[in-house]
Design a protein around this motif. Structure first.
Motif, PDB file in Angstrom:
ATOM      1  N   UNK A  63       7.123 -15.421  -7.814  1.00  0.00           N
ATOM      2  CA  UNK A  63       5.709 -15.590  -7.465  1.00  0.00           C
ATOM      3  C   UNK A  63       5.075 -14.284  -6.964  1.00  0.00           C
ATOM      4  N   UNK A  64       5.804 -13.204  -7.091  1.00  0.00           N
ATOM      5  CA  UNK A  64       5.303 -11.884  -6.731  1.00  0.00           C
ATOM      6  C   UNK A  64       6.394 -10.859  -7.005  1.00  0.00           C
ATOM      7  N   UNK A  65       6.060  -9.588  -6.880  1.00  0.00           N
ATOM      8  CA  UNK A  65       7.039  -8.524  -7.063  1.00  0.00           C
ATOM      9  C   UNK A  65       7.210  -7.780  -5.746  1.00  0.00           C
ATOM     10  N   UNK A  66       8.461  -7.595  -5.316  1.00  0.00           N
ATOM     11  CA  UNK A  66       8.773  -6.928  -4.058  1.00  0.00           C
ATOM     12  C   UNK A  66       9.383  -5.553  -4.308  1.00  0.00           C
ATOM     13  N   UNK A  67       9.229  -4.672  -3.322  1.00  0.00           N
ATOM     14  CA  UNK A  67       9.852  -3.357  -3.404  1.00  0.00           C
ATOM     15  C   UNK A  67      10.207  -2.864  -2.007  1.00  0.00           C
ATOM     16  N   UNK A  68      11.163  -1.959  -1.963  1.00  0.00           N
ATOM     17  CA  UNK A  68      11.530  -1.266  -0.736  1.00  0.00           C
ATOM     18  C   UNK A  68      10.459  -0.202  -0.463  1.00  0.00           C
ATOM     19  N   UNK A  69       9.772  -0.248   0.698  1.00  0.00           N
ATOM     20  CA  UNK A  69       8.675   0.697   0.944  1.00  0.00           C
ATOM     21  C   UNK A  69       9.124   2.139   1.117  1.00  0.00           C
ATOM     22  N   UNK A  70      10.433   2.373   1.136  1.00  0.00           N
ATOM     23  CA  UNK A  70      10.948   3.738   1.230  1.00  0.00           C
ATOM     24  C   UNK A  70      11.440   4.246  -0.129  1.00  0.00           C
ATOM     25  N   UNK A  71      11.195   3.456  -1.177  1.00  0.00           N
ATOM     26  CA  UNK A  71      11.661   3.830  -2.508  1.00  0.00           C
ATOM     27  C   UNK A  71      10.481   4.022  -3.458  1.00  0.00           C
ATOM     28  N   UNK A  72      10.190   5.269  -3.800  1.00  0.00           N
ATOM     29  CA  UNK A  72       9.109   5.540  -4.747  1.00  0.00           C
ATOM     30  C   UNK A  72       9.443   4.985  -6.130  1.00  0.00           C
ATOM     31  N   UNK A  73      10.710   4.989  -6.487  1.00  0.00           N
ATOM     32  CA  UNK A  73      11.121   4.476  -7.787  1.00  0.00           C
ATOM     33  C   UNK A  73      10.857   2.977  -7.897  1.00  0.00           C
ATOM     34  N   UNK A  74      11.209   2.231  -6.851  1.00  0.00           N
ATOM     35  CA  UNK A  74      11.018   0.778  -6.896  1.00  0.00           C
ATOM     36  C   UNK A  74       9.553   0.402  -7.018  1.00  0.00           C
ATOM     37  N   UNK A  75       8.703   1.042  -6.239  1.00  0.00           N
ATOM     38  CA  UNK A  75       7.288   0.679  -6.304  1.00  0.00           C
ATOM     39  C   UNK A  75       6.708   1.042  -7.662  1.00  0.00           C
ATOM     40  N   UNK A  76       7.133   2.164  -8.240  1.00  0.00           N
ATOM     41  CA  UNK A  76       6.642   2.533  -9.577  1.00  0.00           C
ATOM     42  C   UNK A  76       7.088   1.518 -10.633  1.00  0.00           C
ATOM     43  N   UNK A  77       8.337   1.102 -10.546  1.00  0.00           N
ATOM     44  CA  UNK A  77       8.843   0.113 -11.504  1.00  0.00           C
ATOM     45  C   UNK A  77       8.075  -1.200 -11.425  1.00  0.00           C
ATOM     46  N   UNK A  78       7.798  -1.647 -10.189  1.00  0.00           N
ATOM     47  CA  UNK A  78       7.107  -2.928 -10.017  1.00  0.00           C
ATOM     48  C   UNK A  78       5.639  -2.836 -10.435  1.00  0.00           C
ATOM     49  N   UNK A  79       4.999  -1.732 -10.113  1.00  0.00           N
ATOM     50  CA  UNK A  79       3.612  -1.553 -10.545  1.00  0.00           C
ATOM     51  C   UNK A  79       3.512  -1.480 -12.062  1.00  0.00           C
ATOM     52  N   UNK A  80       4.414  -0.753 -12.664  1.00  0.00           N
ATOM     53  CA  UNK A  80       4.422  -0.624 -14.131  1.00  0.00           C
ATOM     54  C   UNK A  80       4.602  -1.993 -14.781  1.00  0.00           C
ATOM     55  N   UNK A  81       5.511  -2.765 -14.212  1.00  0.00           N
ATOM     56  CA  UNK A  81       5.811  -4.089 -14.766  1.00  0.00           C
ATOM     57  C   UNK A  81       4.589  -5.009 -14.713  1.00  0.00           C
TER      58      UNK A  81
END
Length: 360
Positions: free
Chosen positions: A302-320
């Motif tokens: 129901x949403x996408x989560x990321x580790x706020x200290x990981x630039x890679x994770x947030x980029x992956x989730x935003x891209x998705x």
């Protein structure tokens, strides 16, 4: 039951919004519901229901005897049983309790970062917690911290809730720039630990502007080094035509109705009302996983989560979420259903009233 909510200001913050929400929700369910702003008014004053007894104390300093006397007069006149003190307003609540011992104080801890702090850093709170009948917390980390460090054994988790507010006819409605269906909104005041630069870096590195996606920052600008860093980044990457700052706004329902994706990137959180607001207004969510966020949102469901200290994770989730409209629609539908079912005003107010009664 006669209850008053006490909060230091009515500016557009999470704790402030919840004080107003509780006062409004209780007004339909108990004999008397009041709301007191101790130090400062703000944009939320327009969201107080007409059947809530409102008072502005105009408190000028920490120990303001005139403000304490005005508060005492209000409490006696309205035969108040319970003071529900939010965040730092516990201090004046304790001062007035010393003159009215029969009153019960329910303190509400909204400050997610506190779970990372020491007892020594909160020594004043520790001392005054002796006067609390119960403590309400907005996530389980805070529950553990309060149980371990404060002098009050009754600590209860109460989830936040939200509801849509319509702005008054005289208030200016905000028109978001950018292309319809391709707007990302970031609803958070410009301050630590909201972590705006993480989202800005991800937006720039993914070159979402080339796909016609725009980013909209809604929240108070304190015109300090934090906001300067944001503005410097926007200028350095020539994003002025794609990233917009609007300042503090009261027409959140209207703003979110123009957005497709909502982000939250905090490194510390309690229980962000922002996520509930995104859900109610059909905005797909990409969120930090701190505080209560990872319990509120089931990642990939129901949403996408990321580790706020990981630039890679947030980029992956935003891209998705940007690339898949079908995914956005699915996330919106599931998250809104969850919020309406588990975080409705009716369900939370019922739990709150039960907590009041159990302590009496």
């Amino acid at each position: 039951m006669r209850v008053v909510q006490i909060i230091d200001s009515l500016e557009l913050g999470g704790a402030e919004r919840m004080a107003v929400n509780y006062a409004n929700g209780l007004s339909k369910n108990i004999d008397f519901s009041g709301l007191i702003a101790t130090r400062k008014e703000g944009g939320l004053i327009n969201q107080i229901d007409s059947d809530v007894a409102y008072l502005f104390l105009q408190r000028k300093k920490s120990v303001d005897l005139n403000a304490v006397l005005r508060l005492r007069k209000y409490l006696v006149k309205n035969k108040i049983d319970i003071m529900h003190a939010h965040s730092s307003s516990f201090f004046i609540a304790v001062l007035v309790k010393l003159t009215l011992p029969r009153l019960k104080i329910f303190w509400h801890d909204h400050y997610g970062t506190r779970s990372q702090e020491t007892k020594k850093e909160n020594i004043f709170l520790v001392f005054l917690s002796t006067f609390f009948s119960s403590i309400f917390v907005v996530n389980l980390q805070l529950k553990e911290w309060n149980e371990k460090n404060l002098n009050c054994s009754n600590v209860i988790f109460i989830p936040n809730f939200t509801k849509s507010h319509n702005v008054s006819g005289s208030e200016q409605l905000t028109d978001l720039k950018g292309s319809e269906g391709k707007r990302i909104v970031f609803l958070a005041n410009l301050k630590n630990p909201k972590n705006h630069l993480l989202i800005l870096k991800a937006y720039a590195e993914l070159k979402l502007f080339e796909l016609d996606w725009s980013l909209h920052l809604i929240g108070r600008d304190y015109f300090d080094s934090y906001s300067e860093a944001i503005k410097d980044f926007i200028n350095a990457y020539s994003l002025e035509r794609y990233v917009y700052l609007y300042g503090e706004k009261g027409d959140i329902k209207n703003i979110l109705s123009q957005a497709s994706v909502g982000v939250l990137a905090s490194t510390q959180e309690g229980f962000p009302v922002t996520l509930l607001e995104y859900a109610l207004e059909n905005v797909a969510v990409v969120s930090t996983n701190v505080g209560y966020c990872s319990l509120l949102i089931e990642n990939e469901n129901d949403g996408l989560l990321f580790d706020p200290f990981s630039e890679l994770e947030v980029k992956n989730q935003l891209k998705k979420i940007i690339e898949d409209e079908s995914l956005r629609n699915t996330l919106v539908e599931k998250f809104k259903t969850k919020v309406l079912q588990h975080y409705s005003e009716e369900a939370v107010i019922e739990k709150l009233i039960l907590a009041y009664k159990k302590s009496k």
